[in-house]
Design an enzyme around this catalytic site. Structure first.
Site, PDB file in Angstrom:
ATOM      1  CB  SER A 197      -0.897   0.024   1.240  1.00 21.68           C
ATOM      2  OG  SER A 197      -0.150   0.402   2.389  1.00 21.68           O
ATOM      3  CG  ASP A 198       1.430   5.809  -1.473  1.00 21.91           C
ATOM      4  OD1 ASP A 198       2.390   5.952  -0.711  1.00 21.91           O
ATOM      5  OD2 ASP A 198       1.253   6.536  -2.480  1.00 21.91           O
ATOM      6  CB  CYS A 199       3.021   5.813   3.391  1.00 23.62           C
ATOM      7  SG  CYS A 199       4.468   4.914   2.790  1.00 23.62           S
TER       8      CYS A 199
ATOM      9  CB  ALA B 107      -3.061   4.172   0.910  1.00 20.19           C
TER      10      ALA B 107
END
Length: 706
Positions: free
Chosen positions: A238-240, A242
């Site tokens: 995942s993006d941080c 997200a």
């Protein structure tokens, strides 16, 4: 080590863990499991244009500058250097038991999102607006970073899957709604190439939703397309933070446990953030299974085995001295030179020191370190600004005068001073100089990622294409002196250049050229090297012809779909030579056909430099399907090759065009063969009206029937 062997070892090791231990390993900051002898590992690493945020490293030009080189071999070599330095640093860090963030071997690069709108602050992290260019450079980067050894040299990560390019301010709640055609035609090709061709070890999901589904919790994106259609076998991250957005901003779940379950069940193995701290709670509520937790852990440990983190690797002996070594710095210098795009030259360049007594260097970016490095950067042991580079090159042979001229964006440079407190000084410097080098633009404090810039009013995005007002006033003040001006723009995105185009003698687009970029720029200014970069993005006159920033339809966007003339077109860039394609012919059409029933086509191109300077240039081939209603509006890039042509000489090169370039995408998002008549255009630029006007060179046109 083959993936099958690495996965088997991962299954055995994960099988020794308790469920709680397996769940703990799905965090980016995975803790040690001492009873099994497993050290902690932090998955978060950055290497956009050099090992970033982990201390000293070679700082290459920002990604958009690397893209301007149109040089696959160069990008692969840069990525290999990054992996080399990453290994050298990891070897020493781990020997000193330093397993902190940014110090592992899993790098969250490259960014292959499409730079579809010039307002997007993170566009300079990408390879530009064209899916073919982004694909080819992205593949080169991943292959260079991961290597072809017995073990993986470093692990690359294609981000941000799959549709993500602003606005930054609303990315945590935004729903991008591209059509199936735009998805397949524009937003997905680079990711597909990086997965299927380069075998990127990781893919990162974006913050936003796509057609209603959060990217990090989308079964359609992760399971159906990425793992199903493309056969992706690596891990998904995942993006941080997200996943936290699922319940806090997207409102598609009610609790953190539900968000963790949604992501894990969709196939997100690794959480950058802390929502996976709720995985066990989700398990207790029956929202996830033990098998799901185990599979994610196995995928992550497969990567760790592929990197040789348990069994050792051939890269364990790379010494710390590889960091910022002379070879890497030389490559950074080459990259900076290849990235510079000359947009205008009335003959003033290259500068002749024999005819110049005094050089005026003016502008807030002339002596700025920040303007060298872009964002997601490492720390250099030496920074050479444009001012530094000119001084070193001149070395006393001419007098140097300097003025900051103005602040980057504030009204004054000194807090107690009046507005425009450096304008008079700038005019004085110009008046006392034979030539002015005017360095304006942006830096990472104005364009970049939401939360990372000082541009709080737009969260890193741009409101328009204008330079900040103090810089516009500085341009006018310098112009009033009547002195010859070389305008140097240091920015990672399209800027309105109508004023300098009308009033100044030359324009160089420098991007963010890397820590030592000032030396490279000086070599170009004084003719040691010819500029040879090409624009990987369109420079528009203004925003009037563009759809709303939040509209993800490709209509009227980028060179492939725009209807008006560009200010400076995608693919454009001048040199000190005079290079033109004089002939092109189809040399071979393969009998083999791809899955769409299309062959590869090989084109022989003759290139002549009728100028007086040796130079590199980038030969480009564009294709237009003249039969199909599904074809893109304008001719699209399908092949490119950097060539070196000496003054007065001709070279012949063979350029392959893969069958996919002749396919089209229908409204359902299906790629297919439709029509048999094509036009090919070969030149050192795009075949659009504006490029021909700027270069005064017509492309060679071929008719092709398949």
């Amino acid at each position: 080590m083959k993936r099958e062997e690495a996965r088997k070892k991962a299954e055995e090791l994960v099988g020794l863990m308790t469920l709680e231990e397996r769940a703990s390993q799905l965090r980016y900051d995975a803790p040690a499991i001492k009873r099994l002898g497993i050290p902690s590992y932090n998955w978060w690493g950055e290497s956009l244009h050099g090992v970033a945020r982990a201390g000293t490293a070679t700082v290459f030009p920002q990604a958009i500058g690397m893209a301007a080189s149109f040089d696959e071999e160069l990008i692969g070599a840069i990525a290999n250097c990054i992996a080399e330095e990453g290994r050298a640093k990891y070897n020493e860090f781990s020997a000193h038991n330093d397993r902190d963030i940014y110090k592992g071997l899993t790098f969250w690069s490259p960014n292959v999102n499409i730079f579809r709108d010039p307002r997007w602050g993170r566009g300079h992290e990408t390879y530009g607006e064209d899916p073919f260019l982004a694909s080819r450079l992205g593949v080169a980067y991943v292959k260079g970073l991961q290597g072809d050894g017995e073990t993986m040299k470093a692990a690359a990560c294609a981000k941000h899957f799959a549709v993500h390019s602003g606005p930054e301010a609303i990315r945590h709640e935004f729903d991008a709604e591209p059509s199936p055609k735009d998805m397949e035609e524009t937003y997905l090709p680079a990711f597909e190439a990086l997965v299927k061709e380069a075998h990127a070890e990781a893919v990162m999901g974006a913050y936003n939703r796509v057609n209603g589904q959060p990217c990090c919790g989308s079964k359609e994106l992760i399971q159906d397309i990425l793992r199903g259609k493309w056969g992706f076998e690596g891990h998904f991250v995942s993006d941080c933070w997200a996943i936290r957005d699922f319940h806090e901003h997207h409102m598609v779940t009610a609790t953190a446990a539900e968000s963790a379950a949604m992501a894990l069940n969709a196939g997100c193995d690794l959480n950058c953030g802390n929502t996976y701290l709720h995985i066990l709670s989700a398990f207790q509520q029956g929202l996830v299974t033990e098998e799901g937790i185990t599979e994610a852990a196995v995928r992550l440990y497969t990567t760790r085995y592929l990197l040789g983190l348990f069994d050792g690797s051939e890269y364990d002996s790379i010494p710390y001295e590889a960091v910022e070594c002379s070879g890497h710095l030389a490559l950074a210098d080459r990259a900076a030179k290849e990235s510079v795009v000359m947009l205008k030259n009335d003959g003033i360049l290259p500068l002749d020191l024999g005819k110049i007594k005094t050089i005026g260097i003016i502008g807030p970016n002339a002596d700025s370190r920040k303007a060298l490095i872009g964002n997601y950067h490492g720390t250099s042991s030496e920074y050479i600004t444009v001012s530094d580079g000119i001084r070193r090159y001149v070395n006393g042979r001419a007098r140097i005068l300097y003025s900051e001229g103005c602040s980057l964006f504030q009204d004054n440079t000194e807090p107690l001073a009046m507005k425009g407190d450096r304008l008079a000084e700038a005019q004085i410097v110009a008046e006392h100089s034979d030539i002015v080098v005017l360095c304006l633009g942006l830096d990472e404090t104005l364009e970049g990622e939401e939360g990372d810039t000082g541009n709080s009013y737009a969260s890193g995005d741009k409101m328009d294409l204008l330079l900040p007002k103090p810089q516009r006033e500085l341009m006018e003040a310098v112009e009033q002196t009547g002195k010859p001006v070389v305008f140097c723009l240091m920015a990672g995105s399209a800027i309105d250049l109508r004023y300098p185009a009308e009033h100044f003698n030359a324009i160089l687009q420098l991007w963010y050229p890397g820590a030592g970029g000032g030396k490279s720029i000086a070599d170009i200014l004084f003719g040691e090297t010819s500029p040879s970069g090409k624009l990987p993005i369109t420079f528009y006159n203004d925003l009037s012809s563009l759809p709303d920033f939040t509209d993800y339809r490709m209509e009227a966007r980028t060179y492939r779909f725009m209807e008006e003339n560009a200010q400076y077109p995608f693919g454009f860039g001048l040199t000190y030579g005079n290079v033109a394609v004089t002939d092109a012919k189809v040399a071979k059409i393969t009998e083999e056909r791809d899955c769409f029933g299309l062959p590869d086509v090989f084109v022989n191109v003759t290139v002549k430099n009728s100028g007086i300077y040796d130079t590199d240039d980038v030969i480009q081939i564009y294709v237009k399907n003249t039969d199909s209603a599904y074809g893109v509006k304008n001719p699209a890039l399908c092949a490119f090759l950097r060539v070196h042509v000496k003054a007065g000489e001709c070279v012949e090169v063979e350029m392959p065009i893969h069958g996919r370039a002749f396919s089209v995408v229908n409204q359902k998002g299906e790629r297919l063969k439709d029509g048999s008549h094509f036009e090919l255009y070969a030149a050192a630029s795009q075949p659009d009206k504006r490029s021909i006007e700027l270069t005064q060179i017509e492309p060679v046109k071929l008719h092709l029937v398949l």
